[in-house]
Every structure is written in C-alpha cells, then in structure tokens.
Design an enzyme around this catalytic site. Structure first.
Site, PDB file in Angstrom:
ATOM      1  CG  ASP A   1      12.595  81.195 -39.918  1.00 60.40           C
ATOM      2  OD1 ASP A   1      13.404  81.520 -40.276  1.00 60.40           O
ATOM      3  OD2 ASP A   1      11.579  81.328 -38.827  1.00 60.40           O
TER       4      ASP A   1
ATOM      5  CG  LEU B   1      -1.469  82.016 -43.198  1.00 58.72           C
ATOM      6  CD1 LEU B   1      -1.915  80.552 -43.370  1.00 58.72           C
ATOM      7  CD2 LEU B   1      -1.761  82.165 -44.829  1.00 58.72           C
TER       8      LEU B   1
ATOM      9  CE1 TYR C   1      10.485  83.358 -32.900  1.00 62.08           C
ATOM     10  CE2 TYR C   1      10.754  81.375 -34.510  1.00 62.08           C
ATOM     11  CZ  TYR C   1      10.758  82.861 -34.568  1.00 62.08           C
ATOM     12  OH  TYR C   1      10.464  83.786 -35.600  1.00 62.08           O
TER      13      TYR C   1
ATOM     14  NE  ARG D   1      -5.790  73.829 -40.399  1.00 60.63           N
ATOM     15  CZ  ARG D   1      -6.820  74.872 -39.445  1.00 60.63           C
ATOM     16  NH1 ARG D   1      -5.936  75.565 -38.294  1.00 60.63           N
ATOM     17  NH2 ARG D   1      -7.822  74.804 -39.269  1.00 60.63           N
TER      18      ARG D   1
ATOM     19  CG  HIS E   1      14.551  87.452 -33.589  1.00 59.97           C
ATOM     20  ND1 HIS E   1      14.319  86.481 -32.700  1.00 59.97           N
ATOM     21  CD2 HIS E   1      13.260  87.412 -34.293  1.00 59.97           C
ATOM     22  CE1 HIS E   1      13.014  85.905 -33.556  1.00 59.97           C
ATOM     23  NE2 HIS E   1      12.076  86.988 -34.097  1.00 59.97           N
TER      24      HIS E   1
ATOM     25  CE  LYS F   1      13.727  84.751 -37.345  1.00 60.47           C
ATOM     26  NZ  LYS F   1      13.642  83.385 -37.128  1.00 60.47           N
TER      27      LYS F   1
ATOM     28  CE  LYS G   1       2.205  78.757 -35.201  1.00 58.85           C
ATOM     29  NZ  LYS G   1       1.423  78.069 -34.001  1.00 58.85           N
ATOM     30  CB  SER G   2       0.090  73.985 -39.743  1.00 60.35           C
ATOM     31  OG  SER G   2      -1.029  73.197 -39.284  1.00 60.35           O
ATOM     32  CB  VAL G   3       1.441  72.297 -34.547  1.00 62.88           C
ATOM     33  CG1 VAL G   3       2.478  72.614 -33.875  1.00 62.88           C
ATOM     34  CG2 VAL G   3      -0.211  72.119 -34.117  1.00 62.88           C
TER      35      VAL G   3
ATOM     36  CG  ASN H   1       0.419  76.435 -44.889  1.00 62.86           C
ATOM     37  OD1 ASN H   1      -1.099  76.146 -45.332  1.00 62.86           O
ATOM     38  ND2 ASN H   1       0.332  75.607 -43.698  1.00 62.86           N
TER      39      ASN H   1
END
Length: 273
Positions: free
Chosen positions: A46, A189, A51, A236, A107, A76, A230-232, A240
C-alpha cells in the site's frame, strides 16, 4: 511464505487481508523495505502519490522475481489532484513502472473542495479501461460515501480509514459493510508506544503468547479489517505476518476495542491539506 487469507472485493477481485504499508518510508528506503517485505511473504503493498515513494515500490516489485499478478498494489490520488484525477493516475502508474494497479483510492474527501465525485468518475474510467482492477476511497465518512453512492456508478471496493484500539469506528465499519465496502485500517497500531505498552493489552498479549503488536493485528483480522502495518525493521516485518495461528476470545476482543484512545490523525470533515 506466510499463508495470508484473501478477502473478496465487491467486484470479485481478491485482496490479501494483511499487507505492507510504506507511509513515512523515505523514498531512498522504499525499495529495500518492500524487497524485505516481499521476501518475507507479503503480497499486498500500500502506497500513495503523497508518500513520494512510488518509484521505489515499483522497483522492488519489478526486481523481486515475484510475478506481477501475485502482488496486490494500491496507490492513492492526492487532494490537490481531484480536478485532474485521470492525469494524476497516469503519473502514479509511470512512477510505479506498472501497467496497472490493483486498487486506486481517493486519499481524502476534502469536502471543502467538493470535487471528489468528479475525481471518482475519472477513476471509474480507469477501471473500465482495465488500468485499475478496483477503485475505492480513503478517509470517507458516511455523508461523503452517501454522496458518492448517489452520484456515481461503481460502489467503492474499500474505504481505508484510521482504525485502531481505542478508535474502532464501529458505526462507519457497519455502514461500509452494509454497502459491500470492505474496511481497511490505517495506523492499525495507533502510531506509538502508548498503545503497545498499555497494561491491559500487554496482559492479553501474555495470555496468547504474542507481542502486543501481533495481538492488535490479530484483533484487526478478527474484525474483518484489511490491515497493513509499516516497519523497516526486518524482524518486525516478519513478526507482523505471524498472526494467523492463534485467536482472541470475544472477551479479549471487546477489551482491546475498549482501550483508551481516540482519533490520532486529521478529521476528514475538516482536513484541508
């Protein structure tokens, strides 16, 4: 690869219920983050024009070795482009380097501009051309949805809204469901440690033997939400995905819904950015 269940959109298109979000992922990190997600087993990405990382997302998909038809891609339409939605769609597609997107969303409604019906009609054309497999909206409240339903031909496939423990949006989720619109949750979260350190949540997480984040994601899954954390961080990103081999009880679900909280982001009724 994790066995993520698929939900069926109102036009028959299948969407993975859990995906990978890239909001606030810097453009120069997007390709690597999406690569890690695809390697971990995610098949739903997504992104959005706003962004600024569509190029990196597209690069990661093209370089992944995963067949294009196996990756569900959402982007979006930004608020300044409601009057030129067709052109903005083409720009996003070029940046992604793809022939089509699986889902294209407005959006924000920006009711002060009052051009979202016009924008959606342009999106209906992209749908008819096969360049978007499904179209929908984001941050739409019931009045915005009602106006759209009265003035366009295609019922939105999804409504992506702020939704997390402490802000479960029961009435809007019910309205979405009544009209065959699936609910997607952003900020699942709650954007911060406060929620994940809540004593009630950590107690429930201990009961099911999972992290607080996994417990909240499971809450979303059992509500029927589509969710894309979202995580980098590689660990994680993998963690997830590990939310499909346990269940929360009705009491645990209710307790999580009732956690303290409230809206974190902008109110779609008044947002003017």
């Amino acid at each position: 690869m994790s066995d993520v269940p698929h939900l069926t959109l109102n036009n028959g298109v299948q969407i993975p219920q859990l995906g990978f979000g890239v909001w606030q992922v810097p453009p120069d990190q997007a390709a690597e983050s999406v690569r890690l997600a695809l390697d971990a087993g995610y098949r739903h990405i997504d992104t959005a024009a706003a962004y600024g990382n569509e190029e990196g997302v597209g690069q990661a998909i093209r370089d992944s070795g995963v067949a294009r038809e196996d990756v569900f891609v959402t982007t979006k339409l930004w608020n300044a482009d409601h009057g030129r939605a067709g052109e903005a769609f083409d720009v996003s597609l070029r940046k992604l380097g793809l022939d089509y997107v699986d889902l294209y969303l407005i959006h924000w409604p920006r009711p002060d501009q009052d051009r979202y019906v016009e924008a959606y009609r342009a999106m209906e054309k992209k749908l008819s051309e096969g360049r978007a497999r499904a179209i929908g909206v984001s941050n739409f409240h019931q009045p915005h949805l009602e106006k759209l339903l009265e003035n366009t031909d295609v019922v939105p496939a999804v409504n992506q809204i702020e939704l997390h423990p402490g802000f479960p949006q029961e009435e809007l989720r019910a309205f979405n469901a009544q009209h065959g619109i699936l609910t997607e949750a952003w900020s699942p979260l709650g954007q911060g440690k406060g929620l994940l350190e809540d004593p009630q949540l950590t107690k429930i997480a201990g009961e099911v033997g999972r992290t607080p984040a996994q417990t909240v994601l499971r809450w979303h899954i059992q509500l029927g939400n589509i969710v894309f954390p979202k995580s980098v961080t590689p660990s994680r990103i993998r963690e997830n995905l590990e939310v499909f081999d346990f269940e929360l009880t009705d009491d645990q679900m209710a307790a999580i819904s009732a956690l303290p909280g409230g809206r974190i982001g902008a109110n779609p009724e008044t947002a003017t950015f």
